[in-house]
Design a protein around this motif. Structure first.
Motif, PDB file in Angstrom:
ATOM      1  N   ASP A  27       2.725  12.176  -9.607  1.00 15.62           N
ATOM      2  CA  ASP A  27       1.943  13.409  -9.535  1.00 15.62           C
ATOM      3  C   ASP A  27       2.817  14.644  -9.341  1.00 15.62           C
ATOM      4  OD1 ASP A  27      -0.333  11.920  -9.853  1.00 15.62           O
ATOM      5  OD2 ASP A  27      -0.913  11.952  -7.735  1.00 15.62           O
ATOM      6  N   ASN A  28       3.999  14.467  -8.748  1.00 17.77           N
ATOM      7  CA  ASN A  28       4.873  15.614  -8.472  1.00 17.77           C
ATOM      8  C   ASN A  28       6.048  15.730  -9.431  1.00 17.77           C
ATOM      9  OD1 ASN A  28       4.068  16.981  -5.689  1.00 17.77           O
ATOM     10  ND2 ASN A  28       3.739  14.784  -5.442  1.00 17.77           N
ATOM     11  N   ASP A  29       6.085  14.907 -10.459  1.00 22.96           N
ATOM     12  CA  ASP A  29       7.187  14.937 -11.418  1.00 22.96           C
ATOM     13  C   ASP A  29       7.104  16.212 -12.267  1.00 22.96           C
ATOM     14  OD1 ASP A  29       9.115  14.579 -13.322  1.00 22.96           O
ATOM     15  OD2 ASP A  29       8.369  12.647 -14.036  1.00 22.96           O
ATOM     16  N   PRO A  30       8.079  17.116 -12.145  1.00 17.04           N
ATOM     17  CA  PRO A  30       7.997  18.379 -12.887  1.00 17.04           C
ATOM     18  C   PRO A  30       8.187  18.223 -14.390  1.00 17.04           C
ATOM     19  CG  PRO A  30      10.120  18.194 -11.786  1.00 17.04           C
ATOM     20  CD  PRO A  30       9.293  17.036 -11.312  1.00 17.04           C
ATOM     21  N   ASP A  31       8.696  17.069 -14.830  1.00 17.08           N
ATOM     22  CA  ASP A  31       8.949  16.853 -16.256  1.00 17.08           C
ATOM     23  C   ASP A  31       7.891  15.974 -16.922  1.00 17.08           C
ATOM     24  OD1 ASP A  31      11.389  18.338 -16.250  1.00 17.08           O
ATOM     25  OD2 ASP A  31      12.376  16.614 -15.304  1.00 17.08           O
ATOM     26  N   ARG A  32       6.867  15.579 -16.162  1.00 14.96           N
ATOM     27  CA  ARG A  32       5.879  14.650 -16.730  1.00 14.96           C
ATOM     28  C   ARG A  32       5.175  15.235 -17.951  1.00 14.96           C
ATOM     29  NH1 ARG A  32       0.618  12.775 -16.663  1.00 14.96           N
ATOM     30  NH2 ARG A  32       0.462  10.485 -16.596  1.00 14.96           N
ATOM     31  N   HIS A  33       4.913  16.528 -17.915  1.00 15.01           N
ATOM     32  CA  HIS A  33       4.207  17.147 -19.039  1.00 15.01           C
ATOM     33  C   HIS A  33       4.992  17.021 -20.341  1.00 15.01           C
ATOM     34  CE1 HIS A  33       7.044  20.308 -17.870  1.00 15.01           C
ATOM     35  NE2 HIS A  33       6.851  20.846 -19.058  1.00 15.01           N
ATOM     36  N   GLN A  34       6.335  16.975 -20.217  1.00  8.63           N
ATOM     37  CA  GLN A  34       7.152  16.816 -21.415  1.00  8.63           C
ATOM     38  C   GLN A  34       7.016  15.407 -21.984  1.00  8.63           C
ATOM     39  OE1 GLN A  34      10.982  17.991 -19.811  1.00  8.63           O
ATOM     40  NE2 GLN A  34      10.735  20.073 -20.596  1.00  8.63           N
ATOM     41  N   VAL A  35       6.915  14.412 -21.090  1.00  9.41           N
ATOM     42  CA  VAL A  35       6.714  13.040 -21.545  1.00  9.41           C
ATOM     43  C   VAL A  35       5.350  12.907 -22.217  1.00  9.41           C
ATOM     44  CG1 VAL A  35       6.680  10.611 -20.867  1.00  9.41           C
ATOM     45  CG2 VAL A  35       8.189  12.204 -19.665  1.00  9.41           C
ATOM     46  N   VAL A  36       4.328  13.512 -21.603  1.00 10.55           N
ATOM     47  CA  VAL A  36       2.980  13.453 -22.174  1.00 10.55           C
ATOM     48  C   VAL A  36       2.946  14.133 -23.536  1.00 10.55           C
ATOM     49  CG1 VAL A  36       0.589  14.207 -21.883  1.00 10.55           C
ATOM     50  CG2 VAL A  36       1.843  13.294 -19.926  1.00 10.55           C
ATOM     51  N   SER A  37       3.639  15.262 -23.676  1.00 12.33           N
ATOM     52  CA  SER A  37       3.637  15.961 -24.955  1.00 12.33           C
ATOM     53  C   SER A  37       4.361  15.168 -26.034  1.00 12.33           C
ATOM     54  CB  SER A  37       4.291  17.344 -24.801  1.00 12.33           C
ATOM     55  OG  SER A  37       5.676  17.224 -24.511  1.00 12.33           O
ATOM     56  N   THR A  38       5.245  14.248 -25.620  1.00 15.53           N
ATOM     57  CA  THR A  38       5.979  13.421 -26.583  1.00 15.53           C
ATOM     58  C   THR A  38       5.218  12.155 -26.935  1.00 15.53           C
ATOM     59  OG1 THR A  38       8.111  14.229 -25.770  1.00 15.53           O
ATOM     60  CG2 THR A  38       8.141  12.149 -26.989  1.00 15.53           C
ATOM     61  N   ASP A  64       0.836  -1.202   0.000  1.00 14.63           N
ATOM     62  CA  ASP A  64       0.000   0.000   0.000  1.00 14.63           C
ATOM     63  C   ASP A  64       0.874   1.257   0.000  1.00 14.63           C
ATOM     64  OD1 ASP A  64      -2.300  -1.487   0.005  1.00 14.63           O
ATOM     65  OD2 ASP A  64      -2.638  -1.316   2.172  1.00 14.63           O
ATOM     66  N   ARG A  65       1.899   1.242   0.828  1.00 12.84           N
ATOM     67  CA  ARG A  65       2.781   2.409   0.918  1.00 12.84           C
ATOM     68  C   ARG A  65       3.550   2.593  -0.387  1.00 12.84           C
ATOM     69  NH1 ARG A  65       5.408   0.986   5.045  1.00 12.84           N
ATOM     70  NH2 ARG A  65       4.283   2.147   6.632  1.00 12.84           N
ATOM     71  N   ARG A  66       3.994   1.492  -0.978  1.00 13.77           N
ATOM     72  CA  ARG A  66       4.757   1.557  -2.223  1.00 13.77           C
ATOM     73  C   ARG A  66       3.917   2.179  -3.341  1.00 13.77           C
ATOM     74  NH1 ARG A  66       7.125  -4.025  -4.299  1.00 13.77           N
ATOM     75  NH2 ARG A  66       8.456  -3.754  -2.475  1.00 13.77           N
ATOM     76  N   LEU A  67       2.680   1.757  -3.455  1.00  8.47           N
ATOM     77  CA  LEU A  67       1.808   2.305  -4.490  1.00  8.47           C
ATOM     78  C   LEU A  67       1.507   3.779  -4.231  1.00  8.47           C
ATOM     79  CD1 LEU A  67      -0.655  -0.702  -4.913  1.00  8.47           C
ATOM     80  CD2 LEU A  67       1.186  -0.008  -6.473  1.00  8.47           C
ATOM     81  N   HIS A  68       1.349   4.132  -2.960  1.00 11.13           N
ATOM     82  CA  HIS A  68       1.107   5.528  -2.612  1.00 11.13           C
ATOM     83  C   HIS A  68       2.316   6.389  -2.989  1.00 11.13           C
ATOM     84  CE1 HIS A  68      -0.166   9.047  -0.304  1.00 11.13           C
ATOM     85  NE2 HIS A  68       1.035   9.045   0.256  1.00 11.13           N
ATOM     86  N   ILE A  69       3.512   5.911  -2.674  1.00 10.65           N
ATOM     87  CA  ILE A  69       4.731   6.653  -2.984  1.00 10.65           C
ATOM     88  C   ILE A  69       4.906   6.807  -4.493  1.00 10.65           C
ATOM     89  CG2 ILE A  69       7.254   6.520  -2.936  1.00 10.65           C
ATOM     90  CD1 ILE A  69       6.990   5.300  -0.114  1.00 10.65           C
ATOM     91  N   ALA A  70       4.667   5.725  -5.236  1.00 17.50           N
ATOM     92  CA  ALA A  70       4.800   5.789  -6.697  1.00 17.50           C
ATOM     93  C   ALA A  70       3.840   6.827  -7.273  1.00 17.50           C
ATOM     94  CB  ALA A  70       4.542   4.414  -7.306  1.00 17.50           C
ATOM     95  N   ARG A  71       2.613   6.824  -6.770  1.00 20.96           N
ATOM     96  CA  ARG A  71       1.633   7.793  -7.261  1.00 20.96           C
ATOM     97  C   ARG A  71       2.049   9.221  -6.914  1.00 20.96           C
ATOM     98  NH1 ARG A  71      -0.582   8.307 -11.317  1.00 20.96           N
ATOM     99  NH2 ARG A  71      -1.052   6.081 -11.174  1.00 20.96           N
ATOM    100  N   MET A  72       2.612   9.399  -5.732  1.00 19.62           N
ATOM    101  CA  MET A  72       3.051  10.728  -5.326  1.00 19.62           C
ATOM    102  C   MET A  72       4.194  11.214  -6.214  1.00 19.62           C
ATOM    103  SD  MET A  72       4.115  12.159  -1.543  1.00 19.62           S
ATOM    104  CE  MET A  72       5.628  11.220  -1.432  1.00 19.62           C
ATOM    105  N   ILE A  73       5.134  10.319  -6.536  1.00 21.53           N
ATOM    106  CA  ILE A  73       6.253  10.694  -7.402  1.00 21.53           C
ATOM    107  C   ILE A  73       5.746  11.086  -8.786  1.00 21.53           C
ATOM    108  CG2 ILE A  73       8.279   9.788  -8.601  1.00 21.53           C
ATOM    109  CD1 ILE A  73       8.860   8.136  -6.085  1.00 21.53           C
TER     110      ILE A  73
END
Length: 250
Positions: free
Chosen positions: A223-234, A212-221
Motif C-alpha cells: 500500500d505504501n510502495d511509491p512505484d506501484r502505480h508504474q507496475v500497474v501501468s505496465t 498475521d503480522r507478516r501478512l499485515h506488513i506485506a500489505r502495508m509495504i
C-alpha cells in the motif's frame, strides 16, 4: 538525443545486465543449497507480459523444506527501469527471518539493498538479533568502510520501521562495485543459512501471531510502495496483484 541521455542508456544497459547476473547467481545458490523445487502454483508468471503483450521478465518460485517459498522476480517496470528481487519466506512456525535482496537500475542510477527481515518487532526480539546477527554486523561494518560504496538509510519510513539494524542499502552503485555488493549479499545469505539450519520451532500461538503480522506488513509495504502505480501501468492491476502475491505474500 543529448550526450547525457546516451551515456545514461549505455550505463543502464551495462548495469542492468550485471544486476541480472548478480540476482541469478544468488537465486542459483539458494536453490542449490536448499535443494529447492519449482513451485507449480506460480508457473503462469514465468513469462510476464506487459499490457502491450511484450515479454518483460519473470517470477520464478520454488518450494523447500521449512519454507513457504523462494521467490525470484526480474521485471522491466518501464523503459529504462529494471527491478530484481529475491525473497526467501520461511514457514511461520520456524523462528527464521526472511532473506531479501533487491536491486533497481534506471538510466539515472542504481540502488541495491539486502537484509534479514525478522517477522517480530526488533525491540521485542532483540535477544535473537544479538545472538544471530553478529555476522551481518561484521559485513555491514566492512561495507561502511568501502570508500566507493555509499550506504544510506531507506527513504521510506515504513521500510525503516521493518528492517534490521544491518539493513544494507547502497545508491548509485557503479559497475565496478556490483561484484562487491554480490559478495555482501552472499555473506548475508551465509548468515541466513546458519539460522535456517538450526531453526527452532515456535508455539502454535506464536506462529499464528507471526503469520498475521507478516501478512499485515506485506500489505502495508504494498500500500505504501511509491512505484506501484508504474507496475500497474505496465501490467494492469490483476497481474500486478498476482506478482505481489508470488513475490511477497503467502
Amino acid at each position: 538525443m543529448g550526450l547525457k541521455n546516451i551515456i545514461g542508456k549505455l550505463v543502464f544497459g551495462e548495469l542492468s545486465g550485471e544486476l541480472s547476473e548478480f540476482g541469478l547467481a544468488v537465486e542459483q545458490r539458494v536453490v542449490r543449497e536448499l535443494n529447492a523445487q519449482p513451485h507449480s502454483q506460480f508457473a503462469e508468471l514465468l513469462d510476464l507480459k506487459n499490457l502491450k503483450g511484450e515479454s518483460t521478465g519473470y517470477v520464478r518460485a520454488f518450494k523447500a523444506d521449512k519454507l513457504e517459498k523462494i521467490a525470484s522476480l526480474s521485471i522491466d517496470i518501464m523503459p529504462g527501469m529494471r527491478y530484481f528481487n529475491i525473497h526467501i519466506i520461511p514457514e511461520p512456525h520456524y523462528n527464521i527471518p526472511r532473506y531479501n535482496f533487491e536491486g533497481m537500475v534506471t538510466t539515472k542510477g542504481s540502488q541495491l539493498s539486502m537484509d534479514l527481515y525478522h517477522d517480530m518487532d526488533i525491540v521485542m526480539d532483540f535477544e535473537f538479533i544479538n545472538q544471530h546477527y553478529s555476522g551481518l554486523a561484521k559485513t555491514f561494518a566492512k561495507a561502511k568502510k568501502h570508500k566507493s560504496i555509499r550506504l544510506e538509510p531507506s527513504k521510506l519510513p515504513h521500510m525503516r520501521a521493518l528492517c534490521s539494524p544491518y539493513f544494507l542499502l547502497a545508491n548509485k552503485v557503479s559497475s565496478e562495485d556490483i561484484y562487491t555488493m554480490q559478495h555482501y549479499a552472499m555473506s548475508y545469505l551465509d548468515e541466513w543459512l546458519k539460522i535456517y539450519r538450526q531453526a527452532e520451532l515456535l508455539s502454535a500461538e506464536a506462529a499464528e501471531t507471526r503469520l498475521d503480522r507478516r501478512l499485515h506488513i506485506a500489505r502495508m509495504i504494498i500500500d505504501n510502495d511509491p512505484d506501484r502505480h508504474q507496475v500497474v501501468s505496465t501490467y494492469g492491476e490483476e497481474l500486478t496483484q498476482l506478482i505481489e502475491r508470488a513475490a511477497m505474500l503467502q
